[in-house]
Design an enzyme around this catalytic site. Structure first.
Site, PDB file in Angstrom:
ATOM      1  N   SER A 163       0.825  -1.196   0.000  1.00 18.19           N
ATOM      2  CA  SER A 163       0.000   0.000   0.000  1.00 18.19           C
ATOM      3  C   SER A 163       0.868   1.257   0.000  1.00 18.19           C
ATOM      4  O   SER A 163       1.710   1.430  -0.883  1.00 18.19           O
ATOM      5  CB  SER A 163      -0.958  -0.051   1.199  1.00 18.19           C
ATOM      6  OG  SER A 163      -1.983   0.903   1.074  1.00 18.19           O
TER       7      SER A 163
ATOM      8  N   GLU B 166      -9.634  -4.857  -5.515  1.00 21.70           N
ATOM      9  CA  GLU B 166      -9.083  -3.636  -4.920  1.00 21.70           C
ATOM     10  C   GLU B 166      -9.419  -2.380  -5.708  1.00 21.70           C
ATOM     11  O   GLU B 166      -9.327  -2.361  -6.940  1.00 21.70           O
ATOM     12  CB  GLU B 166      -7.555  -3.741  -4.846  1.00 21.70           C
ATOM     13  CG  GLU B 166      -7.016  -4.819  -3.957  1.00 21.70           C
ATOM     14  CD  GLU B 166      -5.567  -4.551  -3.604  1.00 21.70           C
ATOM     15  OE1 GLU B 166      -5.250  -3.412  -3.223  1.00 21.70           O
ATOM     16  OE2 GLU B 166      -4.770  -5.493  -3.707  1.00 21.70           O
TER      17      GLU B 166
ATOM     18  N   HIS C 266      -7.272  -5.915  -0.547  1.00 24.01           N
ATOM     19  CA  HIS C 266      -6.099  -5.095  -0.306  1.00 24.01           C
ATOM     20  C   HIS C 266      -5.141  -5.761   0.694  1.00 24.01           C
ATOM     21  O   HIS C 266      -5.542  -6.150   1.793  1.00 24.01           O
ATOM     22  CB  HIS C 266      -6.545  -3.730   0.232  1.00 24.01           C
ATOM     23  CG  HIS C 266      -5.457  -2.720   0.337  1.00 24.01           C
ATOM     24  ND1 HIS C 266      -4.861  -2.158  -0.775  1.00 24.01           N
ATOM     25  CD2 HIS C 266      -4.855  -2.143   1.412  1.00 24.01           C
ATOM     26  CE1 HIS C 266      -3.954  -1.288  -0.385  1.00 24.01           C
ATOM     27  NE2 HIS C 266      -3.919  -1.266   0.934  1.00 24.01           N
TER      28      HIS C 266
END
Length: 294
Positions: A142, A237, A267
């Site tokens: 991320s 996602e 995610h």
């Protein structure tokens, strides 16, 4: 079985209301990320990682002379060594190397460039300790993946050697939020939504900075000279476009980039590798990739 496993993770994430406020968000990510502990055969050591706390983790039979420098996700505002400890240790096991997880400073208390400065200092500490750049894998999930890319950009600007390769899971690469899947995947993603990303970006980015700045949004960087990348993203996602466009940009810059889109995954799914076979398989793919690059 795979559907049952990911549905169980979705249920875990939905078991409590979405927290409000930075302290609550940080506590919740630590809680859901560490619900399954580190395997008992892993050794952990707290270290000084260039002025910030770091944690060195080593699984049996791993090579301590090679290292994964890992930056956790959490939108630059949450996440920690604790939340990602299981993911990092099993990544190290898969790659057969030592890991260093960095406790970089978080926004809004410490906005950009604090996290990038901390990442650069950790890299410098590794290099000064005698670790060759070609024996380092840089990785993150991320925002941590975005931080890894920003670090490599800074290294190139400074004429420094690049790591052997980069591992980027569910990368957040575009803080301008122009990806199409922010809309098309909104109903599928249980974690990341555009309004949430907007709050994170507002906390991290100084008011006088353009969010398209490549140090903030590495999607818009010149990626030439970067090392090989393994980009892993789930099909469910909202950041799917960030990952796919990064792979396209890397290819355009003649950088070797492997893009893996994992069906039904959400995610940063390797976080829950203890109970998610797809998480373990994603780490196994990383292991093969890193061993080849090293």
């Amino acid at each position: 079985m795979a559907e049952d496993e990911i549905d169980a993770i979705r249920a875990l994430l939905a078991s409590k209301p979405r927290p409000v406020g930075w302290a609550a968000r940080r506590a919740r990510l630590d809680e859901v990320g560490s619900v399954w502990p580190v395997a008992p055969d892993v050794t952990l050591e707290t270290v000084d990682a260039g002025g910030r706390p770091g944690e060195v983790l080593l699984a049996p039979e791993s090579d301590p002379t090679k290292i994964l420098l890992f930056f956790h996700g959490g939108g630059y505002c949450s996440g920690s060594i604790l939340s990602h400890r299981r993911m990092v240790t099993e990544a190290g096991r898969a790659c057969g190397l030592r890991t260093l997880a960095l406790d970089y400073r978080l926004a809004p208390e410490h906005p950009f460039p604090a996290a990038l400065d901390d990442a650069r200092a950790a890299w410098r500490r590794l290099r000064e300790s005698g670790v060759e750049a070609g024996r380092i894998v840089v990785g993150g999930d991320s925002a941590g993946a975005g931080l890894a890319l920003a670090l490599m950009q800074r290294l190139r600007e400074e004429g420094e050697a690049q790591p052997a390769c980069a591992w980027l899971v569910s990368p957040w690469t575009d803080l301008t939020m122009s990806g199409a899947t922010l809309t098309s995947k909104d109903a599928d993603d249980p974690l990341i939504h555009k309004t949430y990303l907007e709050a994170l970006a507002s906390a991290y980015v100084p008011d006088d900075m353009d969010r398209a700045n490549p140090s903030l949004s590495p999607l818009f960087a010149d990626l030439s000279g970067f090392p090989p990348m393994l980009i892993q993203v789930g099909s469910e996602e909202t950041l799917l476009s960030d990952a796919a466009r990064l792979a396209e940009a890397a290819g355009g810059a003649r950088v070797a980039a492997t893009l893996e889109v994992w069906p039904r995954m959400i995610h940063a799914w390797p976080l829950w590798n203890a109970r998610l076979n797809a998480g373990r398989r994603a780490l196994a793919h990383l292991g093969a990739f890193a061993r080849s690059a090293l």
